[in-house]
Design a protein around this motif. Structure first.
Motif, mmCIF file in Angstrom:
data_model
loop_
_atom_site.group_PDB
_atom_site.id
_atom_site.type_symbol
_atom_site.label_atom_id
_atom_site.label_comp_id
_atom_site.label_asym_id
_atom_site.label_seq_id
_atom_site.Cartn_x
_atom_site.Cartn_y
_atom_site.Cartn_z
ATOM 1 N N ASN A 164 -75.648 19.599 11.461
ATOM 2 C CA ASN A 164 -76.636 20.506 12.047
ATOM 3 C C ASN A 164 -77.523 19.724 13.029
ATOM 4 O OD1 ASN A 164 -77.993 22.851 12.536
ATOM 5 N ND2 ASN A 164 -78.564 23.247 10.418
ATOM 6 N N LEU A 165 -78.544 20.373 13.531
ATOM 7 C CA LEU A 165 -79.484 19.759 14.478
ATOM 8 C C LEU A 165 -79.920 18.368 14.007
ATOM 9 C CD1 LEU A 165 -81.585 19.960 16.855
ATOM 10 C CD2 LEU A 165 -83.132 21.020 15.188
ATOM 11 N N TYR A 166 -79.861 17.391 14.921
ATOM 12 C CA TYR A 166 -80.265 16.027 14.565
ATOM 13 C C TYR A 166 -81.794 15.916 14.525
ATOM 14 C CZ TYR A 166 -75.551 14.515 16.151
ATOM 15 O OH TYR A 166 -74.206 14.343 16.337
ATOM 16 N N LEU A 167 -82.334 15.370 13.446
ATOM 17 C CA LEU A 167 -83.770 15.061 13.447
ATOM 18 C C LEU A 167 -84.082 14.075 14.568
ATOM 19 C CD1 LEU A 167 -84.442 14.822 9.607
ATOM 20 C CD2 LEU A 167 -85.441 16.480 11.203
ATOM 21 N N GLN A 168 -83.122 13.186 14.856
ATOM 22 C CA GLN A 168 -83.337 12.192 15.913
ATOM 23 C C GLN A 168 -83.486 12.844 17.292
ATOM 24 O OE1 GLN A 168 -81.933 11.509 13.114
ATOM 25 N NE2 GLN A 168 -82.342 9.381 12.587
ATOM 26 N N SER A 169 -83.117 14.133 17.433
ATOM 27 C CA SER A 169 -83.366 14.835 18.706
ATOM 28 C C SER A 169 -84.859 14.869 19.014
ATOM 29 C CB SER A 169 -82.879 16.279 18.634
ATOM 30 O OG SER A 169 -81.514 16.319 18.352
ATOM 31 N N LEU A 170 -85.687 14.778 17.969
ATOM 32 C CA LEU A 170 -87.134 14.789 18.181
ATOM 33 C C LEU A 170 -87.598 13.574 18.976
ATOM 34 C CD1 LEU A 170 -88.117 15.866 14.584
ATOM 35 C CD2 LEU A 170 -88.636 17.173 16.657
ATOM 36 N N LEU A 213 -63.445 13.731 13.408
ATOM 37 C CA LEU A 213 -63.980 14.394 14.600
ATOM 38 C C LEU A 213 -65.417 14.833 14.348
ATOM 39 C CD1 LEU A 213 -63.487 15.804 17.387
ATOM 40 C CD2 LEU A 213 -62.820 17.835 16.069
ATOM 41 N N LEU A 214 -66.311 14.414 15.240
ATOM 42 C CA LEU A 214 -67.692 14.883 15.164
ATOM 43 C C LEU A 214 -67.794 16.204 15.911
ATOM 44 C CD1 LEU A 214 -70.626 13.911 14.228
ATOM 45 C CD2 LEU A 214 -71.007 13.723 16.666
ATOM 46 N N SER A 215 -68.080 17.264 15.177
ATOM 47 C CA SER A 215 -68.219 18.588 15.768
ATOM 48 C C SER A 215 -69.676 19.028 15.605
ATOM 49 C CB SER A 215 -67.228 19.539 15.085
ATOM 50 O OG SER A 215 -67.318 20.835 15.591
ATOM 51 N N LEU A 273 -64.281 10.142 16.571
ATOM 52 C CA LEU A 273 -64.420 10.675 17.939
ATOM 53 C C LEU A 273 -65.745 11.406 18.087
ATOM 54 C CD1 LEU A 273 -63.480 11.243 20.775
ATOM 55 C CD2 LEU A 273 -62.178 13.196 19.914
ATOM 56 N N ASN A 274 -66.557 10.895 18.998
ATOM 57 C CA ASN A 274 -67.873 11.458 19.305
ATOM 58 C C ASN A 274 -67.972 11.518 20.818
ATOM 59 O OD1 ASN A 274 -70.650 12.019 19.435
ATOM 60 N ND2 ASN A 274 -71.217 9.862 19.194
ATOM 61 N N SER A 275 -68.118 12.729 21.332
ATOM 62 C CA SER A 275 -68.167 12.866 22.792
ATOM 63 C C SER A 275 -69.544 13.340 23.216
ATOM 64 C CB SER A 275 -67.124 13.900 23.219
ATOM 65 O OG SER A 275 -67.438 14.451 24.453
HETATM 66 N N1 LIG Z 1 -78.145 16.452 19.194
HETATM 67 C C1 LIG Z 1 -77.879 17.266 18.173
HETATM 68 O O1 LIG Z 1 -78.774 17.832 17.524
HETATM 69 C C2 LIG Z 1 -76.445 17.470 17.763
HETATM 70 C C3 LIG Z 1 -76.147 18.211 16.614
HETATM 71 C C4 LIG Z 1 -74.813 18.370 16.227
HETATM 72 C C5 LIG Z 1 -73.794 17.792 16.988
HETATM 73 N N2 LIG Z 1 -74.127 17.082 18.104
HETATM 74 C C6 LIG Z 1 -73.039 16.496 18.891
HETATM 75 O O2 LIG Z 1 -73.176 15.086 18.942
HETATM 76 C C7 LIG Z 1 -72.414 14.606 20.047
HETATM 77 C C8 LIG Z 1 -73.132 13.453 20.701
HETATM 78 O O3 LIG Z 1 -74.290 13.904 21.239
HETATM 79 P P1 LIG Z 1 -75.564 13.008 21.568
HETATM 80 O O4 LIG Z 1 -76.228 13.723 22.670
HETATM 81 O O5 LIG Z 1 -76.320 12.736 20.306
HETATM 82 O O6 LIG Z 1 -75.015 11.682 22.172
HETATM 83 P P2 LIG Z 1 -74.923 10.177 21.617
HETATM 84 O O7 LIG Z 1 -73.795 10.069 20.654
HETATM 85 O O8 LIG Z 1 -76.274 9.677 21.193
HETATM 86 O O9 LIG Z 1 -74.569 9.409 22.965
HETATM 87 C C9 LIG Z 1 -73.363 9.636 23.631
HETATM 88 C C10 LIG Z 1 -72.428 8.433 23.444
HETATM 89 O O10 LIG Z 1 -71.227 8.710 24.147
HETATM 90 C C11 LIG Z 1 -70.999 7.643 25.071
HETATM 91 N N3 LIG Z 1 -70.372 8.198 26.261
HETATM 92 C C12 LIG Z 1 -70.930 9.004 27.186
HETATM 93 N N4 LIG Z 1 -70.022 9.323 28.130
HETATM 94 C C13 LIG Z 1 -68.870 8.688 27.781
HETATM 95 C C14 LIG Z 1 -67.574 8.612 28.367
HETATM 96 N N5 LIG Z 1 -67.277 9.261 29.494
HETATM 97 N N6 LIG Z 1 -66.639 7.853 27.755
HETATM 98 C C15 LIG Z 1 -66.927 7.183 26.617
HETATM 99 N N7 LIG Z 1 -68.139 7.224 26.002
HETATM 100 C C16 LIG Z 1 -69.092 7.968 26.592
HETATM 101 C C17 LIG Z 1 -72.356 7.047 25.369
HETATM 102 O O11 LIG Z 1 -72.173 5.729 25.825
HETATM 103 P P3 LIG Z 1 -73.089 5.015 26.947
HETATM 104 O O12 LIG Z 1 -74.031 4.125 26.176
HETATM 105 O O13 LIG Z 1 -72.126 4.277 27.773
HETATM 106 O O14 LIG Z 1 -73.801 6.117 27.695
HETATM 107 C C18 LIG Z 1 -73.000 7.130 23.983
HETATM 108 O O15 LIG Z 1 -72.584 6.081 23.150
HETATM 109 C C19 LIG Z 1 -72.139 15.829 20.935
HETATM 110 O O16 LIG Z 1 -70.802 16.223 20.784
HETATM 111 C C20 LIG Z 1 -73.060 16.898 20.338
HETATM 112 O O17 LIG Z 1 -72.594 18.216 20.520
HETATM 113 C C21 LIG Z 1 -75.407 16.894 18.494
#
Ligand SMILES: NC(=O)c1ccc[n+]([C@@H]2O[C@H](COP(=O)([O-])OP(=O)(O)OC[C@H]3O[C@@H](n4cnc5c(N)ncnc54)[C@H](OP(=O)(O)O)[C@@H]3O)[C@@H](O)[C@H]2O)c1
Length: 284
Positions: free
Chosen positions: A136-142, A98-100, A69-71
Motif C-alpha cells: 500500500n501507500l509508502y509511509l516514506q512518501s511523506l 515482482l513489486l506491484s 523487479l522494481n520499476s
Molecule cells: N510510493 C508509493 O507509495 C508506492 C506504493 C506502492 C507501490 N509503489 C511502486 O513502487 C515502485 C517504485 O517507486 P518509487 O517511486 O518508490 O521509486 P524508487 O524505488 O524509490 O526509485 C526508483 C528506482 O528505480 C531506478 N530506476 C529508475 N529508472 C530506471 C531505469 N530506466 N532502469 C533501471 N533502474 C531505474 C532508480 O535508480 P536511479 O538511482 O538510477 O534513479 C531507483 O533505484 C513503483 O512501481 C511504484 O508504483 C509505490
C-alpha cells in the motif's frame, strides 16, 4: 535455497536499498542493478544496467538465482517490466519477485494500478516461479513533503480517509523473506501497515515524534496540482491525483497480516516511522 544470488533492481531506491541489507542479513549474495556507476551500492556486487536497455538487462540477469523487479512509475513502466520478465524467463531465473501495488487492477481508474496489473498478468503467463508483492501507500512518501512538514504542515487531496500505509523497510524485509525461503510460488501478497491511519493521524504522529506541531490540510486536487506543477511532470501529477482519489474513496484501508507472517514480527506503525525519521522532518 541456500545462499542464493539475487539481482535487486531499483537498488538505489526506497525499497531496493533496504532490500539489499535485508537480503544480506538472510545470507543471500546480492547483485545491485544500478544506472550510475559513480554511485555504487556499498558492500555488494554492482552491475550497471537500464531497464530500457535489453542487452544490459540480460547481462545483469546472467547467473542469478532470484530477482526483485522494481520499476519507477514512468509511462513505459509496464513495457519495460514485461520485457525484463521475459528475459529473466529465457535465462532460467528461478525466483521472480515482482513489486506491484495494493489494488492493482486492469480496469482501475488509477493509471499506476492499471500498469501494475498489466505486468502482473504478463508475469503470471510466463511460466516463471513468481511471487507478487502489492504494498500500500509508502509511509516514506511523506519524505517528499519534508520541506513543508518542517514548516509545520503538509497537504493532499485525501479528506479523512484512512489508509493502511506501510513502512518500506517492511516491504524490503518481506521481499527478502520471499526471495530466500520456499512456499511462495504463484502467491500474491498484499502488504500493509498494522492499522489504517488518516493523514490527520499521521500529522499527530509526526508532531509527537518531533515535539513540534505538524498539521494536515485536506486540499482540492486542483490546489495540490498547482502547488506541485513546477516540480512534478504532468503525467506523474495526474497519476498522483488518481492515487489520492483512490485513497479518498476509502479503497486502501484494508489490513493484511503478510508482513508479520513473512518476517515473523509486526509491521512498523506510523509512530515508528515518525520516530525514526524525526530528524529528517525537523531540518528539511
Ligand atoms: N510510493 C508509493 O507509495 C508506492 C506504493 C506502492 C507501490 N509503489 C511502486 O513502487 C515502485 C517504485 O517507486 P518509487 O517511486 O518508490 O521509486 P524508487 O524505488 O524509490 O526509485 C526508483 C528506482 O528505480 C531506478 N530506476 C529508475 N529508472 C530506471 C531505469 N530506466 N532502469 C533501471 N533502474 C531505474 C532508480 O535508480 P536511479 O538511482 O538510477 O534513479 C531507483 O533505484 C513503483 O512501481 C511504484 O508504483 C509505490
Amino acid at each position: 535455497m541456500d545462499n542464493p544470488t539475487v539481482l535487486v533492481t531499483g537498488a538505489t531506491g526506497t525499497v531496493g536499498s533496504a532490500l539489499v541489507a535485508a537480503l544480506q542479513e538472510r545470507g543471500a549474495t546480492v547483485r545491485a542493478m544500478i544506472r550510475n556507476p559513480d554511485r555504487p551500492v556499498p558492500g555488494v556486487e554492482n552491475v550497471v544496467a537500464d531497464l530500457r536497455d535489453a542487452e544490459s538487462v540480460a547481462t545483469a540477469l546472467k547467473d542469478v538465482d532470484g530477482v526483485f523487479l522494481n520499476s519507477p512509475s514512468e509511462p513505459d513502466a509496464a513495457e519495460v517490466q514485461k520485457r525484463f520478465a521475459g528475459i529473466a524467463r529465457d535465462l532460467g531465473v528461478e525466483r521472480f519477485v515482482l513489486l506491484s501495488q495494493y489494488g492493482a487492477r486492469t480496469d482501475s481508474p488509477v493509471r499506476f494500478l492499471r500498469w501494475h496489473a498489466e505486468v502482473e498478468e504478463h508475469v503470471k503467463g510466463l511460466g516463471l516461479d513468481y511471487t507478487v508483492l502489492r504494498p500500500n501507500l509508502y509511509l516514506q512518501s511523506l519524505l517528499a513533503f519534508a520541506g513543508t512538514i518542517a514548516q509545520g504542515f503538509f497537504a493532499a487531496p485525501i479528506g479523512d480517509a484512512a489508509v493502511s500505509a506501510i513502512d518500506t523497510r517492511d516491504i524490503a524485509e518481506s521481499a527478502a523473506a520471499v526471495l530466500t525461503s520456499a512456499g511462495h510460488t504463484g502467491q500474491t501478497y498484499t502488504l500493509t501497515g498494522p492499522r489504517a491511519v488518516t493523514h490527520h493521524e499521521i500529522a499527530q504522529a509526526l508532531s509527537a515524534a518531533s515535539g513540534r506541531e505538524v498539521v494536515f490540510h485536506d486540499v482540492p486536487a486542483e490546489q495540490f496540482t498547482a502547488a506541485l506543477a513546477d516540480f512534478v511532470p504532468p503525467w506523474q501529477l495526474e497519476g498522483l491525483v488518481e492515487d489520492y482519489a483512490h485513497y479518498a474513496r476509502g479503497e486502501a484501508a484494508e489490513l493484511s497480516t503478510w508482513v508479520a507472517d513473512l518476517t515473523g514480527r509486526p509491521a512498523r506503525d506510523v509512530t515508528d516511522f515518525a520516530r525514526d525519521h524525526a530528524a529528517v522532518f525537523a531540518q528539511a
